[in-house]
Design a protein around this motif. Sequence first.
Motif, PDB file in Angstrom:
ATOM      1  N   ARG A  22       1.816   5.704  14.253  1.00  0.00           N
ATOM      2  CA  ARG A  22       1.061   6.898  14.629  1.00  0.00           C
ATOM      3  C   ARG A  22      -0.415   6.700  14.257  1.00  0.00           C
ATOM      4  O   ARG A  22      -0.956   7.384  13.395  1.00  0.00           O
ATOM      5  N   HIS A  23      -1.038   5.736  14.930  1.00  0.00           N
ATOM      6  CA  HIS A  23      -2.440   5.445  14.661  1.00  0.00           C
ATOM      7  C   HIS A  23      -3.312   6.667  14.906  1.00  0.00           C
ATOM      8  O   HIS A  23      -4.350   6.841  14.250  1.00  0.00           O
ATOM      9  N   ASP A  24      -2.894   7.536  15.841  1.00  0.00           N
ATOM     10  CA  ASP A  24      -3.685   8.739  16.127  1.00  0.00           C
ATOM     11  C   ASP A  24      -3.768   9.664  14.917  1.00  0.00           C
ATOM     12  O   ASP A  24      -4.720  10.442  14.782  1.00  0.00           O
ATOM     13  N   LEU A  25      -2.775   9.576  14.022  1.00  0.00           N
ATOM     14  CA  LEU A  25      -2.760  10.368  12.787  1.00  0.00           C
ATOM     15  C   LEU A  25      -3.047   9.505  11.565  1.00  0.00           C
ATOM     16  O   LEU A  25      -2.836   9.948  10.437  1.00  0.00           O
ATOM     17  N   ARG A  26      -3.522   8.288  11.798  1.00  0.00           N
ATOM     18  CA  ARG A  26      -3.701   7.315  10.716  1.00  0.00           C
ATOM     19  C   ARG A  26      -2.395   7.156   9.930  1.00  0.00           C
ATOM     20  O   ARG A  26      -2.376   7.006   8.720  1.00  0.00           O
ATOM     21  N   LEU A  31      13.072  -6.326   4.068  1.00  0.00           N
ATOM     22  CA  LEU A  31      12.385  -5.314   4.870  1.00  0.00           C
ATOM     23  C   LEU A  31      10.890  -5.401   4.596  1.00  0.00           C
ATOM     24  O   LEU A  31      10.461  -5.365   3.439  1.00  0.00           O
ATOM     25  N   VAL A  32      10.104  -5.512   5.662  1.00  0.00           N
ATOM     26  CA  VAL A  32       8.640  -5.487   5.575  1.00  0.00           C
ATOM     27  C   VAL A  32       8.162  -4.183   6.202  1.00  0.00           C
ATOM     28  O   VAL A  32       8.594  -3.816   7.292  1.00  0.00           O
ATOM     29  N   ILE A  33       7.261  -3.487   5.503  1.00  0.00           N
ATOM     30  CA  ILE A  33       6.693  -2.239   6.026  1.00  0.00           C
ATOM     31  C   ILE A  33       5.203  -2.421   6.190  1.00  0.00           C
ATOM     32  O   ILE A  33       4.512  -2.876   5.265  1.00  0.00           O
ATOM     33  N   THR A  34       4.678  -2.062   7.363  1.00  0.00           N
ATOM     34  CA  THR A  34       3.244  -2.138   7.625  1.00  0.00           C
ATOM     35  C   THR A  34       2.848  -0.991   8.526  1.00  0.00           C
ATOM     36  O   THR A  34       3.682  -0.172   8.909  1.00  0.00           O
ATOM     37  N   GLY A  35       1.566  -0.908   8.858  1.00  0.00           N
ATOM     38  CA  GLY A  35       1.076   0.154   9.719  1.00  0.00           C
ATOM     39  C   GLY A  35       0.414  -0.399  10.959  1.00  0.00           C
ATOM     40  O   GLY A  35      -0.188  -1.473  10.927  1.00  0.00           O
ATOM     41  N   ALA A  36       0.517   0.338  12.052  1.00  0.00           N
ATOM     42  CA  ALA A  36      -0.200  -0.019  13.272  1.00  0.00           C
ATOM     43  C   ALA A  36      -1.595   0.588  13.208  1.00  0.00           C
ATOM     44  O   ALA A  36      -1.802   1.650  12.620  1.00  0.00           O
ATOM     45  N   GLY A  37      -2.562  -0.091  13.806  1.00  0.00           N
ATOM     46  CA  GLY A  37      -3.918   0.427  13.814  1.00  0.00           C
ATOM     47  C   GLY A  37      -4.674   0.090  12.552  1.00  0.00           C
ATOM     48  O   GLY A  37      -4.371  -0.885  11.863  1.00  0.00           O
ATOM     49  N   SER A  38      -5.636   0.929  12.198  1.00  0.00           N
ATOM     50  CA  SER A  38      -6.555   0.615  11.107  1.00  0.00           C
ATOM     51  C   SER A  38      -6.057   1.037   9.737  1.00  0.00           C
ATOM     52  O   SER A  38      -6.601   0.605   8.716  1.00  0.00           O
ATOM     53  N   ALA A  39      -5.031   1.894   9.673  1.00  0.00           N
ATOM     54  CA  ALA A  39      -4.567   2.420   8.383  1.00  0.00           C
ATOM     55  C   ALA A  39      -3.117   2.030   8.121  1.00  0.00           C
ATOM     56  O   ALA A  39      -2.318   1.904   9.055  1.00  0.00           O
ATOM     57  N   PHE A  40      -2.806   1.862   6.851  1.00  0.00           N
ATOM     58  CA  PHE A  40      -1.394   1.741   6.458  1.00  0.00           C
ATOM     59  C   PHE A  40      -0.763   3.119   6.544  1.00  0.00           C
ATOM     60  O   PHE A  40       0.185   3.337   7.292  1.00  0.00           O
ATOM     61  N   SER A  41      -1.301   4.073   5.787  1.00  0.00           N
ATOM     62  CA  SER A  41      -0.889   5.472   5.907  1.00  0.00           C
ATOM     63  C   SER A  41      -1.868   6.360   5.167  1.00  0.00           C
ATOM     64  O   SER A  41      -2.220   6.082   4.017  1.00  0.00           O
ATOM     65  N   ALA A  42      -2.273   7.442   5.846  1.00  0.00           N
ATOM     66  CA  ALA A  42      -3.185   8.411   5.244  1.00  0.00           C
ATOM     67  C   ALA A  42      -2.456   9.438   4.398  1.00  0.00           C
ATOM     68  O   ALA A  42      -3.093  10.352   3.861  1.00  0.00           O
ATOM     69  N   GLY A  76      -3.080   8.684  -0.905  1.00  0.00           N
ATOM     70  CA  GLY A  76      -2.141   9.752  -1.258  1.00  0.00           C
ATOM     71  C   GLY A  76      -0.708   9.275  -1.151  1.00  0.00           C
ATOM     72  O   GLY A  76      -0.312   8.276  -1.756  1.00  0.00           O
ATOM     73  N   ALA A  77       0.076   9.990  -0.360  1.00  0.00           N
ATOM     74  CA  ALA A  77       1.483   9.608  -0.184  1.00  0.00           C
ATOM     75  C   ALA A  77       1.622   8.241   0.475  1.00  0.00           C
ATOM     76  O   ALA A  77       2.643   7.567   0.303  1.00  0.00           O
ATOM     77  N   GLY A  78       0.608   7.806   1.218  1.00  0.00           N
ATOM     78  CA  GLY A  78       0.635   6.459   1.780  1.00  0.00           C
ATOM     79  C   GLY A  78       0.522   5.400   0.702  1.00  0.00           C
ATOM     80  O   GLY A  78       1.162   4.345   0.764  1.00  0.00           O
ATOM     81  N   PHE A  79      -0.294   5.670  -0.317  1.00  0.00           N
ATOM     82  CA  PHE A  79      -0.389   4.799  -1.483  1.00  0.00           C
ATOM     83  C   PHE A  79       0.955   4.769  -2.209  1.00  0.00           C
ATOM     84  O   PHE A  79       1.452   3.701  -2.600  1.00  0.00           O
ATOM     85  N   ASP A  80       1.545   5.935  -2.364  1.00  0.00           N
ATOM     86  CA  ASP A  80       2.827   6.007  -3.060  1.00  0.00           C
ATOM     87  C   ASP A  80       3.908   5.249  -2.304  1.00  0.00           C
ATOM     88  O   ASP A  80       4.754   4.586  -2.911  1.00  0.00           O
ATOM     89  N   LEU A  81       3.897   5.342  -0.966  1.00  0.00           N
ATOM     90  CA  LEU A  81       4.871   4.592  -0.174  1.00  0.00           C
ATOM     91  C   LEU A  81       4.741   3.100  -0.443  1.00  0.00           C
ATOM     92  O   LEU A  81       5.751   2.398  -0.632  1.00  0.00           O
ATOM     93  N   ALA A  82       3.512   2.588  -0.473  1.00  0.00           N
ATOM     94  CA  ALA A  82       3.309   1.172  -0.771  1.00  0.00           C
ATOM     95  C   ALA A  82       3.858   0.823  -2.148  1.00  0.00           C
ATOM     96  O   ALA A  82       4.465  -0.236  -2.349  1.00  0.00           O
ATOM     97  N   ASN A  83       3.672   1.725  -3.121  1.00  0.00           N
ATOM     98  CA  ASN A  83       4.136   1.465  -4.482  1.00  0.00           C
ATOM     99  C   ASN A  83       5.652   1.524  -4.607  1.00  0.00           C
ATOM    100  O   ASN A  83       6.209   1.072  -5.612  1.00  0.00           O
TER     101      ASN A  83
END
Length: 267
Positions: free
Chosen positions: A25-29, A57-68, A121-128
């Motif tokens: 969901r790159h439109d929502l970062r 399992l590898v998790i990544t983000g599409a577009g410019s952000a991992f997760s906002a 925020g929660a995107g940082f927590d998801l990575a952690n």
Amino acid sequence: MTNLPQLTDALLTLEDGVAVLTLNRHDLRNALTGSNLIDDIVTTAEWVNHCQDVSVLVITGAGSAFSAGGNVRDMANRSGDFAGDPAECAERYRKGIQRIPLAMQAVEVPVIAAVNGPAIGAGFDLANMADIRIAADSAKFGETFLNLGIIPGDGGAWFMQRLIGYQRAFELTLTGRIVDAAEARELGIVMDVVPGEELMPAALKMANKMANQPPKATRLTKRLMKMAQRTELKDFLDICACFQGMCHNEPEHLDAVNRMLEAMARK
């Protein structure tokens, strides 16, 4: 052929034991709220545990952000996941974003976060919540909840201090400051930083090394690593003995031993 679960806002692939979940969901970062990403992440985590064809399992983000993280516009409008009185809002958290940490903590295979951009925020927590983090040099990290007058409601305060220690986690959480990829490596948040174009090759190289290990023993080893954090040594050793008995009776153990003996004979 392995059947992949149907996802709405994320993409999922599986090749040679490595599943790649791409938040899409790159439109929502790649915000976790105001999208279907919570359901997609939880669905993938549960699928991984039931699919023996998955080793990593590898998790990544599409577009410019991992997760906002959280959708700030929904917060401003008191809509979506942030609507209702205190009791209703608390229930939305329990039935919403808090499903992610519970699902991620229960994943039986190694999880690598390939952080392609800002993880906020929660995107940082998801990575952690992953076992290992590799970051693009453009990635940024921020435990920014207090900047918005809220707390880390998805369990971030639990994960980060176990990753980098109480003092450093406290400073990042209470200041809400954003750190770049280089500092994140110095703090121990990420294991490595690579140029953006090398991120997925680096993550997949590591994932393939893990996927080439005996899969049943790999899942048991991750369980042991998690249990070691909360189990007394004597009890832990008893569990190790039981798991080891299981491993010695698995065909994959004998196959691995025979391969090693053959390699030794060729030297």
